[in-house]
Enzyme design. Sequence first.
Site, short mmCIF file in Angstrom:
data_model
loop_
_atom_site.label_atom_id
_atom_site.label_comp_id
_atom_site.label_asym_id
_atom_site.label_seq_id
_atom_site.Cartn_x
_atom_site.Cartn_y
_atom_site.Cartn_z
CG HIS A 81 -1.96 -1.08 1.22
ND1 HIS A 81 -3.23 -0.97 0.71
CD2 HIS A 81 -1.87 -2.37 1.68
CE1 HIS A 81 -3.88 -2.12 0.87
NE2 HIS A 81 -3.07 -2.99 1.44
NE ARG A 88 -1.33 6.28 2.35
CZ ARG A 88 -0.87 5.14 1.81
NH1 ARG A 88 -1.41 3.98 2.13
NH2 ARG A 88 0.15 5.16 0.97
CG ASN A 126 -7.91 -4.41 0.83
OD1 ASN A 126 -7.25 -3.44 1.19
ND2 ASN A 126 -7.42 -5.62 0.80
CG HIS A 151 -2.85 -1.35 14.63
ND1 HIS A 151 -3.57 -2.53 14.64
CD2 HIS A 151 -1.73 -1.59 15.34
CE1 HIS A 151 -2.90 -3.44 15.33
NE2 HIS A 151 -1.78 -2.90 15.77
NE ARG A 173 -5.27 -6.45 7.97
CZ ARG A 173 -6.32 -5.66 7.80
NH1 ARG A 173 -7.53 -6.12 7.98
NH2 ARG A 173 -6.16 -4.39 7.46
CE1 TYR A 193 -2.36 -4.80 9.28
CE2 TYR A 193 -2.47 -2.62 8.34
CZ TYR A 193 -2.73 -3.97 8.25
OH TYR A 193 -3.35 -4.49 7.15
NE ARG A 244 4.38 3.45 7.15
CZ ARG A 244 3.77 4.63 7.09
NH1 ARG A 244 4.25 5.59 6.31
NH2 ARG A 244 2.68 4.87 7.78
#
Length: 733
Positions: A85, A122, A158, A349, A368, A372, A379
């Site tokens: 993503h 986003r 998604n 998250h 998941r 996250y 990141r």
Amino acid sequence: MKKDPGSKASSKGKLKASNAKVEDLSKNLEGTDDGYLSTNQGLPINDNQNSLKAGERGPSLLEDFILREKITHFDHERIPERIVHARGSGAHGVFQVYESMAKYTRAGFLQDPAVETPVFVRFSTVAGSRGSTDLARDVRGFAVKFYTEEGNFDLVGNNMPVFFIQDAMKFPDLIHAVKPEPHNEIPQAASAHDTFWDFISLTPESAHMIMWVMSDRAIPRSLRMMEGFGIHTFRLINQKGVSHFVKFHWKPLLGMHSVLWDEALRISGCDPDFHRRDLWEAIENGDFPEWELGFQIIPEKDEHKYDFDLLDPTKLVPEDLVPVQRIGKMTLNRNPDNFFAEVEQVAFHPGHLVPGIDFTNDPLLQGRLFSYTDTQLIRLGGPNFHEIPINRPVAPLHNHQRDGHMRQMISPGRVAYEPNSLNGNAPLQAPAKAGGFVSYAERVDGAKLRAKSPSFSDHFSQAAMFYHSQSPVELKHIVHALRFELGKCDTPHVRERMLFVLSQIDEGLASDVAQGLGIKVPTKIDGPLNLAVGADAKPGEQQPKKFTGKAFISKALSMLTTVPGDVKTRKVAALVADGFDDSGLAAMKKSLTAAGAMLKVVGPRGGTLKSSSGKEVPVDFALPTTASVLFDAVYVCGGEASTNALSQIPKAVEFVEEAFKHCKAIAATGSGIDFLQQTRVDTLPGDKPAKEKVVSNSGGVVTGADSAASKVAAAFIEVLGQHRVWEREDAVS
Ligand code: HDE
């Protein structure tokens, strides 16, 4: 000097429409542009052009702290892009529930229709890197952060309701397979390559998702025209502690629409930012994108009612079995002030929950929940990313977490532990009644093992359901997409194995794809069909059952269910040159604008154009810098001089022919009809524009006299509302 409308000062103006998050963000907006240029220490800079040198022609001095600060900051401007993503676009907005959902959930933001909850959304593609094209064939991320009074709730979904794999354990393999191949970093933002199809052909649980990704859903017309899904089954828990299962949906109010694959390829060259620009411009124009939030609610007692497992993320709950209740609306109404600060630094998250919403044991969701935070740590550079303005909650935050890279908060006092007596044991734990989060007390017991439930073993029924629920045109596009993707796959055994997998969904589908590839569908394969199993898996797991029988048809799975839609925000090109008929252009513009669409003047060059009666219109786009793939429909305006000039410009002719090929609505008035007659539009069966200048609609080509432009516009708008003239497709492609 005049200020750029995108400058900070004007953004600050935009922030006036206030809510709790807007106010929170405004604390971090850099002040005004007034005052002198300065260093990061506030020192006014006298010369921002020349470094400090020993003599005019001498070497630069190490002492130049202003140069060093500027270059050092620049050197560190980039952070790692998201591993998946990476390419995304974002916007701010609000969410409001239509009526209280107290019956199902105690979540505060779902109780009161008067409450507006700020959100940040986003959208993203999955496989490509940050600078890749928006129009890749791919799943789109649809991540929403609700800044509620009880803390942030993230719905990280998604635009497709199922996923490729059933267990988080396989995620790194899936992503390694779809990303550019590691030896040569080819191809970018594309699944059409050997490693992806190798993995997919060995992992039959991906069959259902493959149908979605090969469908037109993977190439949306606009981010504003796609659905969103939470995928996993979640829980809603009400004040009494009663739990219901829930599937989350986002339904776009503009309907669902896509582009053709041929268009997607062209748009990727003409405007790789097509989706990002479309979202940005819609918001700037005040055409605020809207979605309704939908709940599919399933009582606990129905957990085992279906022939699929609610915990299996490769399955959806057909809307025909459990209807989607539309419970509220999200409106995106503000563009970010700074892309990096907001869209790049936002950290979602699926574990950001509020009381009244909880997880299930879906093994993909469970994985998941680890990933996250872990990925944000690298990141965004450390454990304090929740303090970045876009991430911080509007709800008050108190705890004893301290220090770490880039800590912003100043926590006074000596007490950084709990329990404590030195500070009255503050901050206190919150009782459930006061909003403290309590996990749903689901009973869990079982042996510790690595295994998959047998209820996860049907891989083809829902793939067949999706395939057979499509309209003929959508179905054909799936076949073409598979031919393209497998055609780009160089390894014969991978292509063949994939055809075999397709034959387990539907033999007709497999043979249609095979025909396009010029190969045969194998009748058997060596070894087991499913290699995505543990070394000691039971034989049954390795041989998932082929789908036979009649597929369940679910109408909601076809995008054409939302057509005809209205034409709001659709972009129509008017082909115009000097000498055009201004009455025709004005009438067309009036009608389209009244219907909510936009008419943009496309001329042979920039500047202004003069009509036959001497009126001037500004050119919105010059032919050399635009293409018809960037518009939803084309109108050729009348006026002899104008259309004569246009017929001498190959790009003008191509513009119309391409729109025609992409099955778009076309209109012409007066001599615009003569122009069409010189193009391919006139050469195909059934689509000849009427020669007489009476209003007519022939296969989506609407024509009439200059003086009838309003009537032409009315028929044109009707065709545009259909999105595409699919009947034309076979003749033109
Ligand atoms: Fe994600 N996913 N994902 N994912 N995902 C990330 O988190 C991951 C999955 C989704 O705009 C990463 O912050 C694992 C399903 C969206 O910032 C990472 C698994 C769904 C976004 C991650 C999945 C999603 C991400 C990368 C399998 C739909 C973009 C950057 C167990 C329900 C959010 C980041 C944004 C991003 C991991 C599967 C949606 C690495 C391990 C299923 C929309 O943490």
